[in-house]
Design an enzyme around this catalytic site. Structure first.
Site, PDB file in Angstrom:
ATOM      1  CG  HIS A 142      -1.769   1.218   1.343  1.00  0.00           C
ATOM      2  ND1 HIS A 142      -2.729   1.538   0.418  1.00  0.00           N
ATOM      3  CD2 HIS A 142      -1.791   2.216   2.272  1.00  0.00           C
ATOM      4  CE1 HIS A 142      -3.330   2.666   0.782  1.00  0.00           C
ATOM      5  NE2 HIS A 142      -2.760   3.087   1.888  1.00  0.00           N
ATOM      6  CD  GLU A 158      -1.286   5.096  10.708  1.00  0.00           C
ATOM      7  OE1 GLU A 158      -2.156   5.978  10.823  1.00  0.00           O
ATOM      8  OE2 GLU A 158      -0.737   4.531  11.662  1.00  0.00           O
ATOM      9  CB  ILE A 161      -0.530   9.836   6.138  1.00  0.00           C
ATOM     10  CG1 ILE A 161       0.324  10.577   7.169  1.00  0.00           C
ATOM     11  CG2 ILE A 161       0.323   9.289   5.004  1.00  0.00           C
ATOM     12  CD1 ILE A 161       1.238   9.689   7.986  1.00  0.00           C
ATOM     13  CE  LYS A 163      -0.245   5.861   1.194  1.00  0.00           C
ATOM     14  NZ  LYS A 163      -1.143   6.170   2.335  1.00  0.00           N
ATOM     15  CB  SER A 164      -2.827  10.405  -3.222  1.00  0.00           C
ATOM     16  OG  SER A 164      -3.010   9.012  -3.094  1.00  0.00           O
ATOM     17  CG  ASP A 181      -4.966   2.508  -3.063  1.00  0.00           C
ATOM     18  OD1 ASP A 181      -4.788   2.836  -1.868  1.00  0.00           O
ATOM     19  OD2 ASP A 181      -5.791   1.660  -3.421  1.00  0.00           O
ATOM     20  CD  GLU A 206      -9.263   7.065  -2.828  1.00  0.00           C
ATOM     21  OE1 GLU A 206     -10.084   7.300  -1.919  1.00  0.00           O
ATOM     22  OE2 GLU A 206      -8.578   6.029  -2.882  1.00  0.00           O
ATOM     23  NE  ARG A 247      17.772  18.158  14.500  1.00  0.00           N
ATOM     24  CZ  ARG A 247      17.871  19.237  15.284  1.00  0.00           C
ATOM     25  NH1 ARG A 247      17.883  19.087  16.611  1.00  0.00           N
ATOM     26  NH2 ARG A 247      17.982  20.431  14.759  1.00  0.00           N
TER      27      ARG A 247
END
Length: 311
Positions: A142, A158, A161, A163-164, A181, A206, A247
């Site tokens: 995913h 998740e 969050i 991503k797309s 997706d 999406e 960091r």
């Protein structure tokens, strides 16, 4: 063969634009189940010890020259013996053509005879590479896969969050979408992973609140790509002040996918952070490391030099 991976001979014929010398045979019903191929020079001479009949048989100049020295009766006997092992097909290279005796025996045994103008060794390499991808270990993840400056960037995290949205901004900045997706991942060898989109969602993204958009239609063919090697993973996660984040980047983290460790960066999400620019920079930095330059190591060297000067 329900539980066995296979490629039809029709697929091989179409993929490599092969000449079909046996059009009366149904290529869709004949399956290839292994990635290796074989040149049957020894088999044409009668040696079948350790012969693997499931392999595609490739014939080049050497085999053609040997066959030409046989009488028609000897040819028929050699071919009947070869076809008794239920091989998937025979492919002639370098524009060589099968004789009438071979074609007659092939039709009787339901073995397709195909041909190509390509050189034997070059064609075999391309065929093995293609079949290795078909039979490679496979999984789905995913996430979103984007080509950023030639680096395959797999963005995970998740649902909801961002991503797309990050992928869409990367596309607007000139990069290319591979999959949104669901990413289908294959391992054709022990060093590389390749990802692509399921055919049903190819070129689609999406966006919550908007719905499905077609990237290819909106941004053109230069904004999409069918397949991409996976070089780097960006894991998006909600920022929490209790967690310590890297960091300096002195040590790399990895995600294991199909037995291969892929460099992975955990990216905390906070309001105001431009995910697309950070992802783009991560891809460029990863590419720079592969070229031999590591900014974190350069900083460490400068600090050490400064300490040595002040002693």
């Amino acid at each position: 063969m329900a539980n066995t991976k296979y490629v039809t001979v029709a697929t091989v014929q179409e993929r490599f634009n092969l000449i079909n010398y046996t059009p009366e045979l149904n290529l869709e019903d004949i399956h290839v189940t292994v990635a290796d191929v074989n040149r049957p020079a020894l088999q044409l001479h009668g040696f079948y010890e350790h012969f693997e009949p499931k392999r595609i048989q490739v014939i080049g100049n050497v085999e053609v020259a040997y066959i030409a020295k046989k009488t028609d009766a000897e040819k028929a006997e050699s071919f009947r013996k070869l076809f008794s092992y239920d091989i998937p097909c025979i492919i002639f290279c370098r524009g060589e053509k099968p004789g009438d005796v071979l074609l007659e025996e092939a039709v009787k045994a339901n073995v397709p005879i195909l041909g190509t103008e390509r050189a034997t060794s070059e064609f075999m390499s391309a065929l093995i590479f293609s079949l290795n991808k078909d039979f490679a270990p496979y999984t789905t993840i995913h996430g979103v896969l984007v080509d950023v400056y030639g680096e395959g960037l797999l963005i995970t995290g998740e649902s909801g969050i961002g991503k797309s949205e990050a992928a869409l901004e990367l596309i607007r900045r000139g990069h290319r979408l591979v999959s949104d997706d669901v990413v289908e991942i294959r391992r054709p060898n022990n060093e590389r992973l390749y990802g692509r989109a399921p055919s049903i969602t190819q070129y689609l993204i999406e966006l919550r609140g908007i719905g499905i958009i077609d990237v290819k239609s909106l941004y053109g063919v230069e904004a999409v790509k069918d397949e991409q090697r996976i070089d780097l993973v960006i894991k998006l996660e909600d920022w929490t002040k209790e967690k310590e984040y890297d960091r300096l980047g002195m040590t790399d983290e990895y995600m294991n996918i199909l037995g291969i460790d892929v460099t992975c960066h955990s990216l905390p999400i906070r309001p105001g952070r431009n995910l697309a620019i950070i992802c783009e920079t991560a891809a460029v930095n990863h590419r720079q490391k592969k070229m031999g330059y590591n900014a974190a190591e350069e900083l460490y060297r400068r600090v050490q030099d400064n300490l040595d000067e002040n002693k």
